[in-house]
Design a protein around this motif. Sequence first.
Motif, PDB file in Angstrom:
ATOM      1  N   GLU A  42      47.822  42.591  35.813  1.00 42.84           N
ATOM      2  CA  GLU A  42      49.103  43.246  35.544  1.00 42.84           C
ATOM      3  C   GLU A  42      49.856  42.592  34.394  1.00 42.84           C
ATOM      4  O   GLU A  42      50.647  43.253  33.725  1.00 42.84           O
ATOM      5  CB  GLU A  42      49.984  43.236  36.796  1.00 42.84           C
ATOM      6  CG  GLU A  42      49.565  44.228  37.837  1.00 42.84           C
ATOM      7  CD  GLU A  42      50.409  44.163  39.095  1.00 42.84           C
ATOM      8  OE1 GLU A  42      51.061  43.121  39.341  1.00 42.84           O
ATOM      9  OE2 GLU A  42      50.417  45.158  39.826  1.00 42.84           O
ATOM     10  N   ASN A  43      49.622  41.320  34.171  1.00 43.54           N
ATOM     11  CA  ASN A  43      50.306  40.603  33.099  1.00 43.54           C
ATOM     12  C   ASN A  43      49.669  41.000  31.772  1.00 43.54           C
ATOM     13  O   ASN A  43      48.552  40.576  31.453  1.00 43.54           O
ATOM     14  CB  ASN A  43      50.213  39.096  33.330  1.00 43.54           C
ATOM     15  CG  ASN A  43      51.009  38.310  32.309  1.00 43.54           C
ATOM     16  OD1 ASN A  43      51.421  38.824  31.274  1.00 43.54           O
ATOM     17  ND2 ASN A  43      51.203  37.038  32.604  1.00 43.54           N
ATOM     18  N   LEU A  44      50.380  41.782  30.987  1.00 46.47           N
ATOM     19  CA  LEU A  44      49.820  42.307  29.744  1.00 46.47           C
ATOM     20  C   LEU A  44      49.662  41.242  28.670  1.00 46.47           C
ATOM     21  O   LEU A  44      49.020  41.487  27.644  1.00 46.47           O
ATOM     22  CB  LEU A  44      50.678  43.459  29.235  1.00 46.47           C
ATOM     23  CG  LEU A  44      50.739  44.677  30.166  1.00 46.47           C
ATOM     24  CD1 LEU A  44      51.633  45.751  29.587  1.00 46.47           C
ATOM     25  CD2 LEU A  44      49.348  45.213  30.472  1.00 46.47           C
ATOM     26  N   GLN A  45      50.213  40.060  28.897  1.00 49.68           N
ATOM     27  CA  GLN A  45      50.017  38.965  27.954  1.00 49.68           C
ATOM     28  C   GLN A  45      48.629  38.351  28.105  1.00 49.68           C
ATOM     29  O   GLN A  45      48.142  37.693  27.193  1.00 49.68           O
ATOM     30  CB  GLN A  45      51.089  37.897  28.145  1.00 49.68           C
ATOM     31  CG  GLN A  45      52.469  38.381  27.767  1.00 49.68           C
ATOM     32  CD  GLN A  45      53.532  37.325  28.002  1.00 49.68           C
ATOM     33  OE1 GLN A  45      53.289  36.316  28.657  1.00 49.68           O
ATOM     34  NE2 GLN A  45      54.712  37.569  27.466  1.00 49.68           N
ATOM     35  N   ASN A  46      47.999  38.570  29.253  1.00 52.21           N
ATOM     36  CA  ASN A  46      46.644  38.075  29.475  1.00 52.21           C
ATOM     37  C   ASN A  46      45.648  39.001  28.795  1.00 52.21           C
ATOM     38  O   ASN A  46      45.733  40.218  28.933  1.00 52.21           O
ATOM     39  CB  ASN A  46      46.320  37.993  30.969  1.00 52.21           C
ATOM     40  CG  ASN A  46      47.149  36.954  31.676  1.00 52.21           C
ATOM     41  OD1 ASN A  46      47.603  35.985  31.083  1.00 52.21           O
ATOM     42  ND2 ASN A  46      47.355  37.160  32.961  1.00 52.21           N
ATOM     43  N   ILE A  87      42.909  47.424  37.248  1.00 51.62           N
ATOM     44  CA  ILE A  87      41.771  47.183  36.345  1.00 51.62           C
ATOM     45  C   ILE A  87      41.410  48.459  35.594  1.00 51.62           C
ATOM     46  O   ILE A  87      41.134  48.429  34.392  1.00 51.62           O
ATOM     47  CB  ILE A  87      40.574  46.615  37.121  1.00 51.62           C
ATOM     48  CG1 ILE A  87      40.907  45.207  37.603  1.00 51.62           C
ATOM     49  CG2 ILE A  87      39.308  46.618  36.272  1.00 51.62           C
ATOM     50  CD1 ILE A  87      39.946  44.632  38.597  1.00 51.62           C
ATOM     51  N   LEU A  88      41.419  49.591  36.280  1.00 56.56           N
ATOM     52  CA  LEU A  88      41.137  50.858  35.602  1.00 56.56           C
ATOM     53  C   LEU A  88      42.161  51.136  34.501  1.00 56.56           C
ATOM     54  O   LEU A  88      41.806  51.627  33.425  1.00 56.56           O
ATOM     55  CB  LEU A  88      41.120  52.013  36.611  1.00 56.56           C
ATOM     56  CG  LEU A  88      39.870  52.139  37.463  1.00 56.56           C
ATOM     57  CD1 LEU A  88      40.060  53.215  38.531  1.00 56.56           C
ATOM     58  CD2 LEU A  88      38.644  52.449  36.603  1.00 56.56           C
ATOM     59  N   GLU A  89      43.427  50.813  34.752  1.00 51.01           N
ATOM     60  CA  GLU A  89      44.453  50.996  33.724  1.00 51.01           C
ATOM     61  C   GLU A  89      44.170  50.118  32.513  1.00 51.01           C
ATOM     62  O   GLU A  89      44.306  50.568  31.372  1.00 51.01           O
ATOM     63  CB  GLU A  89      45.835  50.675  34.291  1.00 51.01           C
ATOM     64  CG  GLU A  89      46.348  51.733  35.232  1.00 51.01           C
ATOM     65  CD  GLU A  89      47.675  51.362  35.885  1.00 51.01           C
ATOM     66  OE1 GLU A  89      48.084  50.175  35.818  1.00 51.01           O
ATOM     67  OE2 GLU A  89      48.291  52.264  36.465  1.00 51.01           O
ATOM     68  N   ARG A  90      43.753  48.862  32.772  1.00 53.48           N
ATOM     69  CA  ARG A  90      43.441  47.971  31.651  1.00 53.48           C
ATOM     70  C   ARG A  90      42.253  48.517  30.854  1.00 53.48           C
ATOM     71  O   ARG A  90      42.234  48.452  29.628  1.00 53.48           O
ATOM     72  CB  ARG A  90      43.110  46.556  32.151  1.00 53.48           C
ATOM     73  CG  ARG A  90      44.277  45.758  32.688  1.00 53.48           C
ATOM     74  CD  ARG A  90      45.347  45.453  31.651  1.00 53.48           C
ATOM     75  NE  ARG A  90      44.981  44.524  30.627  1.00 53.48           N
ATOM     76  CZ  ARG A  90      45.393  43.267  30.544  1.00 53.48           C
ATOM     77  NH1 ARG A  90      46.182  42.770  31.463  1.00 53.48           N
ATOM     78  NH2 ARG A  90      45.016  42.504  29.542  1.00 53.48           N
ATOM     79  N   ILE A  91      41.264  49.059  31.538  1.00 50.16           N
ATOM     80  CA  ILE A  91      40.096  49.620  30.854  1.00 50.16           C
ATOM     81  C   ILE A  91      40.493  50.857  30.052  1.00 50.16           C
ATOM     82  O   ILE A  91      40.045  51.042  28.916  1.00 50.16           O
ATOM     83  CB  ILE A  91      38.972  49.928  31.863  1.00 50.16           C
ATOM     84  CG1 ILE A  91      38.378  48.620  32.397  1.00 50.16           C
ATOM     85  CG2 ILE A  91      37.881  50.795  31.239  1.00 50.16           C
ATOM     86  CD1 ILE A  91      37.395  48.780  33.529  1.00 50.16           C
ATOM     87  N   CYS A  92      41.353  51.694  30.622  1.00 48.97           N
ATOM     88  CA  CYS A  92      41.775  52.922  29.933  1.00 48.97           C
ATOM     89  C   CYS A  92      42.503  52.626  28.624  1.00 48.97           C
ATOM     90  O   CYS A  92      42.422  53.406  27.679  1.00 48.97           O
ATOM     91  CB  CYS A  92      42.666  53.765  30.838  1.00 48.97           C
ATOM     92  SG  CYS A  92      41.759  54.594  32.139  1.00 48.97           S
ATOM     93  N   PHE A  93      43.234  51.511  28.584  1.00 47.90           N
ATOM     94  CA  PHE A  93      44.000  51.173  27.390  1.00 47.90           C
ATOM     95  C   PHE A  93      43.294  50.127  26.528  1.00 47.90           C
ATOM     96  O   PHE A  93      43.919  49.463  25.713  1.00 47.90           O
ATOM     97  CB  PHE A  93      45.406  50.700  27.771  1.00 47.90           C
ATOM     98  CG  PHE A  93      46.239  51.798  28.360  1.00 47.90           C
ATOM     99  CD1 PHE A  93      46.732  52.821  27.564  1.00 47.90           C
ATOM    100  CD2 PHE A  93      46.502  51.832  29.722  1.00 47.90           C
ATOM    101  CE1 PHE A  93      47.487  53.843  28.106  1.00 47.90           C
ATOM    102  CE2 PHE A  93      47.255  52.854  30.277  1.00 47.90           C
ATOM    103  CZ  PHE A  93      47.744  53.867  29.461  1.00 47.90           C
ATOM    104  N   SER A  94      41.997  50.004  26.719  1.00 47.51           N
ATOM    105  CA  SER A  94      41.210  49.080  25.897  1.00 47.51           C
ATOM    106  C   SER A  94      40.129  49.883  25.175  1.00 47.51           C
ATOM    107  O   SER A  94      39.828  51.011  25.552  1.00 47.51           O
ATOM    108  CB  SER A  94      40.574  48.004  26.779  1.00 47.51           C
ATOM    109  OG  SER A  94      39.573  48.563  27.593  1.00 47.51           O
ATOM    110  N   PRO A  95      39.549  49.299  24.151  1.00 52.46           N
ATOM    111  CA  PRO A  95      38.500  50.026  23.412  1.00 52.46           C
ATOM    112  C   PRO A  95      37.144  49.937  24.107  1.00 52.46           C
ATOM    113  O   PRO A  95      36.169  49.451  23.544  1.00 52.46           O
ATOM    114  CB  PRO A  95      38.493  49.322  22.051  1.00 52.46           C
ATOM    115  CG  PRO A  95      38.933  47.932  22.357  1.00 52.46           C
ATOM    116  CD  PRO A  95      39.912  48.044  23.499  1.00 52.46           C
TER     117      PRO A  95
END
Length: 141
Positions: A42-46, A87-95
């Motif tokens: 959840e920490n977007l700085q990571n 985790i799915l959200e992080r994957i969706c906003f990653s290349p």
Amino acid sequence: MEGSPSQSGSSSSNIAVLNENIKDLKNLTKPNYLHALKLLFENLQNEFSPQSLINSLEALIDPTPFNYYSKESVIRLELHLRTWVTILERICFSPIVLSKELRDNVYSSLAKFAEIHRKTTLVIEIGLDNSFRPNFNQFNH
């Protein structure tokens, strides 16, 4: 991962621990580990490598740790699903583009978790005390 992952000084060491241990599914049965994992993502700085994200996703789509019903498993199920969504959200906003096989596994697992949730809700509504327990009183006449 004993410390709070939300503390900025320890987040890089927590990410290193995550990268080393994410394949160890035994840790994912512990609510405190799931919670720490969720906070890290959840920490977007990571920042996470694509492989860490995929390893985490693959570990969380496995429904086998949910083969029994208890009050603790209900809490763990909710935390597990919330971590999975993060985790799915992080994957969706990653290349990252998931392979068809992994996407199919995620969708299939989602259906399994929906069934686990339905059954868990039913068991909780009926009551955990109404489980099968042998009645040995019949032998005490």
